[in-house]
Design a protein around this motif. Structure first.
Motif, PDB file in Angstrom:
ATOM      1  N   LEU A 275       0.709  -1.730   0.260  1.00 50.45           N
ATOM      2  CA  LEU A 275      -0.180  -0.070   0.006  1.00 50.45           C
ATOM      3  C   LEU A 275       0.979   1.112   0.041  1.00 50.45           C
ATOM      4  O   LEU A 275       1.173   1.843   0.950  1.00 50.45           O
ATOM      5  N   ASN A 276       0.740   1.954  -1.250  1.00 51.10           N
ATOM      6  CA  ASN A 276       1.606   3.202  -1.306  1.00 51.10           C
ATOM      7  C   ASN A 276       1.640   4.031  -2.508  1.00 51.10           C
ATOM      8  O   ASN A 276       0.485   3.052  -3.353  1.00 51.10           O
ATOM      9  N   ASP A 277       2.145   5.187  -2.916  1.00 50.69           N
ATOM     10  CA  ASP A 277       1.239   6.161  -3.844  1.00 50.69           C
ATOM     11  C   ASP A 277       2.538   5.311  -4.834  1.00 50.69           C
ATOM     12  O   ASP A 277       3.315   5.503  -4.896  1.00 50.69           O
ATOM     13  N   ILE A 278       1.841   6.380  -6.023  1.00 51.88           N
ATOM     14  CA  ILE A 278       2.505   6.308  -7.586  1.00 51.88           C
ATOM     15  C   ILE A 278       4.085   6.718  -7.727  1.00 51.88           C
ATOM     16  O   ILE A 278       4.835   6.119  -8.228  1.00 51.88           O
ATOM     17  N   ASP A 279       4.557   7.670  -6.355  1.00 51.30           N
ATOM     18  CA  ASP A 279       6.189   8.581  -6.480  1.00 51.30           C
ATOM     19  C   ASP A 279       6.398   7.591  -5.158  1.00 51.30           C
ATOM     20  O   ASP A 279       7.399   8.431  -4.945  1.00 51.30           O
ATOM     21  N   GLU A 280       6.673   6.596  -5.039  1.00 54.49           N
ATOM     22  CA  GLU A 280       7.060   5.786  -4.203  1.00 54.49           C
ATOM     23  C   GLU A 280       7.084   4.458  -4.782  1.00 54.49           C
ATOM     24  O   GLU A 280       6.555   3.560  -4.938  1.00 54.49           O
ATOM     25  N   ILE A 281       8.978   3.565  -3.897  1.00 50.94           N
ATOM     26  CA  ILE A 281       9.089   2.914  -4.277  1.00 50.94           C
ATOM     27  C   ILE A 281       9.541   2.322  -3.018  1.00 50.94           C
ATOM     28  O   ILE A 281       9.963   2.191  -2.181  1.00 50.94           O
ATOM     29  N   ILE A 282       9.281   1.192  -2.215  1.00 45.69           N
ATOM     30  CA  ILE A 282       9.618   0.132  -1.035  1.00 45.69           C
ATOM     31  C   ILE A 282      11.018  -0.914  -1.605  1.00 45.69           C
ATOM     32  O   ILE A 282      10.629  -1.436  -2.639  1.00 45.69           O
ATOM     33  N   MET A 283      11.984  -0.334  -1.212  1.00 45.60           N
ATOM     34  CA  MET A 283      13.350  -0.555  -1.853  1.00 45.60           C
ATOM     35  C   MET A 283      13.874  -0.872  -0.735  1.00 45.60           C
ATOM     36  O   MET A 283      14.035  -1.092   0.312  1.00 45.60           O
TER      37      MET A 283
END
Length: 438
Positions: A275-283
């Motif tokens: 669950l994250n936004d379009i401009d975020e990367i779970i890295m």
């Protein structure tokens, strides 16, 4: 001789003058009574065609219905947008293989986090009557059944199936993006092809033309599922997260409803939901992909169903000075090149610091933007040196130069995969200009 073909033929031979005005079943010498005709189908007459369905005689809106037997005494959960000062008893009416059921009372669970808005996300819990093969459901304000013609019916998703639950899961990782509104046109979504993500679900109220072209291209590949979200046709949605600051009927264009809808939409299809936004990367920072990361975390924390990932801002106004990854071919594409932003702010830990989530959907019941409201498992905060969010956006700590920030080139480790993926996606959508001839 019962079961012998010749005895069947013998019986037929001696019935030439029998009146066949009634239907007969003749099988190997046994004469069966006539079959009763199937009862006429009386529901559903009209199925809801949109993601948001006004509920008759109320100020509430229905989103979608899911089988859910994890809460004792209930079989069904309807995700809804509920007007808090207009609560009244509701009753479920089911379509049981084309026939109307009796009504059953509901239990309305308004989500605890609503940020002060009049319309909130709510779960409407129902029990399916015995011997009802329920395919659709609707709600009404009276316990007496009303005409099926007057109702809009929601199809029931996540129908019970037999077999091993783990074997039928279609995806390992699904990313839920909510919500797009205000004509957003940031074409930097191709990074979601990194790290073992199998599918992206986006709830779209409005977006810009270039982003729409990119979405349509991804949809044709099956990687992206676009869920239309016309919340502005029914309510005055807020552009902010807090009613006292921004007003409006519902938080951030109904973001809480879409997040919960996506979790349930993915429950029988995906092992994990991000669950994250379009401009975020779970890295991941100690693993090469999400699969390896989650295998490790799940082995270390077997009872955890919610993993909180700390948000780290990379200011979009501070650029990597060598311009190693400044690519002129991307200059005409709306948005920003995330490879050019390698400087990270330290979070201000004296204030509330947000997280985003990786969840096992079958172990959560209600989610919010930065946390889970109800869960069947436990929660674990993932250390930022193991995994963090790369969020390229405006600074949260004021105007800082590169010397006051932390250099973080983790994204560069994936440039050999990321750049061709972006090029391919932009070319497929017709957004990448051709390279000039030498």
């Amino acid at each position: 001789r019962k079961g012998n073909f010749s005895s069947c033929s013998f019986l037929l031979w001696f019935l030439p003058s029998f009146s066949f005005s009634m239907s007969l079943d003749i099988s190997c010498g046994v004469l069966f009574p006539p079959r009763l005709p199937e009862p006429p189908k009386i529901c559903p007459v009209r199925t809801a065609e949109h993601t948001i369905t006004p509920l008759n005689n109320t100020d509430h809106f229905l989103v979608s219905a899911f089988m859910d037997q994890r809460v004792k005494g209930f079989d069904l959960r309807i995700i809804s947008i509920f007007k808090t000062n207009s609560a009244k008893p509701l009753y479920c009416l089911f379509c049981c293989a084309g026939q109307l059921s009796n009504t059953t009372p509901t239990n309305i669970l308004q989500h605890a986090e609503n940020f002060g808005f009049l319309f909130v996300t709510a779960d409407i819990m129902c029990q399916i009557p015995q011997n009802c093969n329920a395919t659709h459901v609707t709600l009404q304000t009276k316990p007496e059944r009303v005409k099926a013609l007057d109702q809009l019916w929601l199809p029931i998703r996540n129908q019970k199936t037999t077999g091993n639950e783990e074997k039928k899961l279609q995806f390992n990782f699904t990313v839920c993006i909510s919500n797009l509104f205000g004509g957003i046109n940031n074409v930097s979504a191709s990074h979601h092809t990194l790290h073992s993500v199998d599918r992206v679900v986006i709830y779209n109220t409005s977006c810009g033309p270039e982003l729409d072209l990119l979405f349509q291209s991804y949809s044709r590949t099956g990687f992206l599922e676009i869920v239309p979200w016309p919340i502005d046709l029914f309510l005055s949605p807020s552009w902010g997260w807090l009613y006292s600051l921004s007003g409006g009927d519902v938080h951030y264009f109904g973001q809480l409803a879409t997040l919960n809808e996506c979790v349930y939409r993915s429950m029988d299809r995906s092992r994990y939901v991000l669950l994250n936004d379009i401009d975020e990367i779970i890295m991941p920072y100690q693993h090469n992909n999400l699969t390896s990361l989650m295998n490790t975390l799940q082995q270390q924390h077997p009872k955890v169903g919610v993993f909180l990932i700390e948000n780290h801002v990379f200011p979009k106004t501070v650029f990597e000075p060598s311009k190693r990854f400044h690519l002129p071919k991307w200059d005409e594409v709306p948005g920003f090149n995330i490879l050019e932003h390698i400087y990270r702010e330290d979070p201000d830990r004296t204030k509330y610091h947000p997280y985003k989530l990786i969840v096992q959907p079958r172990l959560v019941e209600q989610v919010s933007v930065h946390d889970v409201l109800k869960a069947f498992g436990t929660t674990y905060i993932v250390p930022p040196d193991v995994c963090r969010i790369i969020h390229v956006r405006g600074s949260l700590r004021g105007k800082l130069d590169a010397k006051e920030l932390n250099e973080d080139t983790r994204l560069w480790d994936f440039h050999e995969k990321l750049i061709p993926n972006v090029d391919k996606a932009l070319e497929r959508a017709g957004l990448l200009r051709s390279e000039p001839a030498l």
